[in-house]
Design a protein around this motif. Sequence first.
Motif, PDB file in Angstrom:
ATOM      1  N   ARG A  85      62.992  51.802  47.587  1.00 21.42           N
ATOM      2  CA  ARG A  85      62.104  50.935  46.809  1.00 21.42           C
ATOM      3  C   ARG A  85      61.196  51.724  45.878  1.00 21.42           C
ATOM      4  O   ARG A  85      60.621  51.165  44.937  1.00 21.42           O
ATOM      5  N   ILE A  86      61.066  53.016  46.129  1.00 25.92           N
ATOM      6  CA  ILE A  86      60.143  53.831  45.344  1.00 25.92           C
ATOM      7  C   ILE A  86      60.764  54.237  44.007  1.00 25.92           C
ATOM      8  O   ILE A  86      60.081  54.257  42.975  1.00 25.92           O
ATOM      9  N   THR A 114      52.910  51.070  47.189  1.00 26.37           N
ATOM     10  CA  THR A 114      54.197  51.172  47.873  1.00 26.37           C
ATOM     11  C   THR A 114      54.373  52.545  48.508  1.00 26.37           C
ATOM     12  O   THR A 114      54.816  52.657  49.659  1.00 26.37           O
ATOM     13  N   LEU A 115      54.031  53.596  47.767  1.00 26.07           N
ATOM     14  CA  LEU A 115      54.189  54.937  48.325  1.00 26.07           C
ATOM     15  C   LEU A 115      53.213  55.166  49.462  1.00 26.07           C
ATOM     16  O   LEU A 115      53.578  55.735  50.498  1.00 26.07           O
ATOM     17  N   ASP A 116      51.967  54.732  49.283  1.00 29.46           N
ATOM     18  CA  ASP A 116      50.989  54.949  50.347  1.00 29.46           C
ATOM     19  C   ASP A 116      51.377  54.198  51.620  1.00 29.46           C
ATOM     20  O   ASP A 116      51.227  54.724  52.727  1.00 29.46           O
ATOM     21  N   ASP A 117      51.883  52.980  51.474  1.00 31.18           N
ATOM     22  CA  ASP A 117      52.342  52.231  52.642  1.00 31.18           C
ATOM     23  C   ASP A 117      53.466  52.988  53.352  1.00 31.18           C
ATOM     24  O   ASP A 117      53.501  53.056  54.593  1.00 31.18           O
ATOM     25  N   HIS A 118      54.374  53.551  52.568  1.00 29.93           N
ATOM     26  CA  HIS A 118      55.478  54.302  53.174  1.00 29.93           C
ATOM     27  C   HIS A 118      54.967  55.553  53.890  1.00 29.93           C
ATOM     28  O   HIS A 118      55.367  55.835  55.023  1.00 29.93           O
ATOM     29  N   LEU A 119      54.087  56.300  53.228  1.00 25.74           N
ATOM     30  CA  LEU A 119      53.584  57.533  53.836  1.00 25.74           C
ATOM     31  C   LEU A 119      52.836  57.227  55.135  1.00 25.74           C
ATOM     32  O   LEU A 119      52.988  57.947  56.131  1.00 25.74           O
ATOM     33  N   LYS A 120      52.040  56.171  55.136  1.00 19.76           N
ATOM     34  CA  LYS A 120      51.305  55.795  56.349  1.00 19.76           C
ATOM     35  C   LYS A 120      52.264  55.365  57.449  1.00 19.76           C
ATOM     36  O   LYS A 120      52.081  55.714  58.630  1.00 19.76           O
ATOM     37  N   HIS A 121      53.290  54.603  57.082  1.00 23.91           N
ATOM     38  CA  HIS A 121      54.294  54.179  58.065  1.00 23.91           C
ATOM     39  C   HIS A 121      54.981  55.393  58.673  1.00 23.91           C
ATOM     40  O   HIS A 121      55.195  55.469  59.894  1.00 23.91           O
ATOM     41  N   GLU A 122      55.303  56.349  57.821  1.00 26.39           N
ATOM     42  CA  GLU A 122      55.941  57.570  58.304  1.00 26.39           C
ATOM     43  C   GLU A 122      55.010  58.340  59.239  1.00 26.39           C
ATOM     44  O   GLU A 122      55.431  58.814  60.303  1.00 26.39           O
ATOM     45  N   GLU A 123      53.757  58.460  58.841  1.00 22.28           N
ATOM     46  CA  GLU A 123      52.800  59.214  59.664  1.00 22.28           C
ATOM     47  C   GLU A 123      52.544  58.527  61.002  1.00 22.28           C
ATOM     48  O   GLU A 123      52.449  59.194  62.042  1.00 22.28           O
ATOM     49  N   ASP A 124      52.429  57.204  60.965  1.00 23.16           N
ATOM     50  CA  ASP A 124      52.068  56.466  62.182  1.00 23.16           C
ATOM     51  C   ASP A 124      53.241  56.275  63.133  1.00 23.16           C
ATOM     52  O   ASP A 124      53.032  56.190  64.356  1.00 23.16           O
TER      53      ASP A 124
END
Length: 203
Positions: A85-86, A114-124
């Motif tokens: 999606r990015i 969109t990118l921040d949501d993905h990065l947070k999902h990855e981190e969490d």
Amino acid sequence: MTIDFTGMYASHDAFRRDLIRLADAVDDGRAHAVPVRAGWENFKRQLHIHHTTEDTGLWPRVRERAAGRPRDLALLDEMEEEHSRIDPLLAAVDTGLADRSPELPYLVRALTVTLDDHLKHEEDSALPLIQEVLTDADWAAFTGSLRRTQGLRGAALFVPWIVDGVPPADRATFLDTLPAPARVLNRLFWEGGYRRRGIWARA
């Protein structure tokens, strides 16, 4: 042993920082300045390397270790879908910059969210899974792939880009993860070269 995710978090923070800088440049009418365009091109390159290496060298390895665990496999599907999606959003910002579109602030915002949501999902969610199922050797294979893709010339940009503007303690933490020769090269050559490029500079 515990996998050290210092480099991963540092990369994520650098992506977030660059999108803040891009949004500020758009708001200030500087989006077409040479330093801003240089920053945007480097951002795209670093994100491409990061996500491509995850897609080819990390998620398949995690998927293999998580076989028979439907919830974890679904998470990996989500990681790959989020990556897909990015790319259209990157292309939309590219087009907006080229066309000097009045929609550019909204396009940058959509990419940022969109990118921040993905990065947070990855981190969490994904990093704890990686910590659970991969070995230090597995993680070293992934980070080794990143280093080979960057090469020495890429490292000369990547390392000072990561520490650009970060607090001294975070800078030291990241640099301590590098081999001693890389730290010496960064101090003597790479950071000076990065500064001369003027990436994201206001003047």
